[in-house]
Design an enzyme around this catalytic site. Structure first.
Site: not given
Length: 473
Positions: A80, A155, A179
């Site tokens: 990520k 996210s 997330s």
């Protein structure tokens, strides 16, 4: 013939160990898929093709010459874009960091590489990971593999889109308010929010609240468990530590154990007042309850174990935490309106208010854990609504406060378990009309990933979900 991306991550590693496929072949296969599909879905911010091929070609059979093989040696993954990778642009989803290249890895990146996994690049995330949807001014939105007009969630939306599309077999994510679970539900994946202290945020990350953790997104429980085994190694100086497994045990091993007959509490009314839960999300929850009962578990209704005050606690702490990334004064205007709104709110919070919110979260966490202590797991909807259109949260010229209110209603079930620090898994058991995934969450006991994974693997075996594939799979 089965294509390589149709194999689970563990099956890919087994094929590498057997000499049936080379790591470089796997990497090139995924890079070709990324080249074909990424522009349409926005899964990756940065693709590190040359670096991945070089790492793969340096591996002999399943592993690098100086390392013993792991169950995932030779398997591609992705990191990520909130997590530093040495020598690779790490933008945190922000134009203010568009040129940022870290000089050292996050601990978890080092661990995955030592475990023989090969990163294909950095996955998309909202600016500073502040939102429950994935869109930014660096790479644009991460789109839902089941319906490009909808968002992938956030996210860790880029990571979820990548795994759901077959651009990576498993991916790294992080979760400070939902997330991992939100995009896992939106994209039809198994996603695991780990316990506080299970995975080190070191050496550079700082979390003043204890809300944020890291974890895997995968198509299967066993793939996620194998990735967790690689990531769950503490670093000296970590502020939180989860008790390790007994010597000789692994999370992958627990994913192959029978959980026994369990007592499971369930609720479908979020703590946040005034939130209407979509009937499809309730039906997913009812469906999961029937599956669990069919496996012999005792499922019973319980009151929502949190009061409405937890929403204000979270918003206060999240506002302060939004200031964690330093931004020069002249670059502040380059931030997205919703980011600026969070940071402006955070600056208005005084020390006494912040301390009261942190204390309130901790008291609410203790009360919830005590109230559910007699249950082995707790079942909730993951989301209060179906995946929304890409522009839903961030409509042009909309008031940022409307954006925040919509996010709060959408993700009404998730942030409370960042407060408690418990492990939570999203299970993609249900589909709405048109095949859109709808997840449910199973909350484990504190530091209880092992038992939670055993239960999730049992559910997966009874009601498999990996056969559901998006249109461009």
């Amino acid at each position: 013939m089965t294509e390589l991306h149709e194999l689970t991550a563990l099956d890919q590693a087994a094929a590498v160990r057997a000499g049936e496929v080379a790591p470089a072949e796997l990497v090139r296969h995924y890079l070709a898929r990324i080249d074909r599909l990424n522009d349409r879905y926005g899964a990756f911010v940065t693709v590190t093709a040359d670096r991945a091929i070089a790492q793969a070609e340096a591996m002999t059979g399943a592993t690098a010459a100086d390392e013993a093989p792991t169950p995932l040696s030779g398997v591609p993954t992705a990191i990520k874009d909130l997590t530093p990778t040495a020598g690779v642009p790490t933008t945190y989803g922000s134009r203010a960091y568009a040129g940022h290249v870290p000089d050292r890895d996050a601990h978890v990146v080092t661990l995955l590489r030592r475990g023989g996994m090969i990163s294909l690049g950095k996955t998309n995330t909202p600016e500073f990971g502040l939102c429950c949807y994935t869109d930014n001014d660096v790479a644009g939105p991460a789109r839902n593999p089941w319906d490009r007009a909808r968002g992938a969630g956030g996210s860790s939306g880029g990571a979820a889109a990548a795994v759901a599309l077959g651009l990576a077999p498993v991916a790294h994510g992080s979760d400070g308010g939902g997330s991992i679970r939100i995009p896992a539900s939106s994209c039809g994946l198994f996603g695991l929010k780990t316990s506080r202290g299970r995975i080190s945020p070191g050496p550079d990350a700082a979390d003043v609240s204890g809300l944020a953790v890291q974890g895997p997104l995968a198509r299967t429980v066993r793939d996620a468990a194998a990735m967790l085994d690689l990531m769950a190694v503490p670093m000296p100086g970590d502020p939180h530590w989860a008790p390790p497994l007994p010597a000789g045990e692994t999370f992958l091993g627990h994913a192959g154990r029978e959980p026994g007959r369990l007592r499971i509490g369930r609720y479908a009314v979020p703590a946040a007042p005034g939130v209407d839960v979509d009937p499809a999300c309730v039906e997913a929850w009812e469906h999961a309850s029937r599956v669990l009962e069919g496996l012999g578990h005792e499922v019973e209704d319980i009151p929502t174990p949190f009061g409405p005050e937890v929403s204000d606690f979270f918003v206060t702490v999240w506002g302060v935490q939004s200031l964690g990334h330093a931004v020069d004064a002249d670059a502040e205007e380059s931030l997205r309106p919703v980011t600026r709104a969070w940071r402006a709110y955070g600056r208005r919070i005084d020390g006494a208010s912040f301390a009261a919110a942190v204390g309130g979260m901790q008291r609410a966490a203790r009360a919830s854990i005590e109230a559910t202590a007699r249950y082995d797991a707790v079942l909730t909807p993951t989301l209060a609504a179906l995946p929304q259109p890409v522009e839903y949260f961030d409509e042009k010229d909309a008031d940022p406060l409307d954006n925040l209110r919509r996010q709060s209603a959408f993700s009404a079930f998730t942030s409370v378990y960042n407060m408690t620090g418990q492990p939570v898994a999203n299970l993609p058991l249900h589909r709405a009309e048109g095949g859109l995934p709808v997840g449910v969450s199973l909350v484990g006991r504190p530091a209880g990933e092992a038992g939670l994974l055993a239960l999730c693997a049992q559910v997966e075996a009874a009601a498999p979900w990996d056969g559901h594939r998006p249109p461009e799979w």
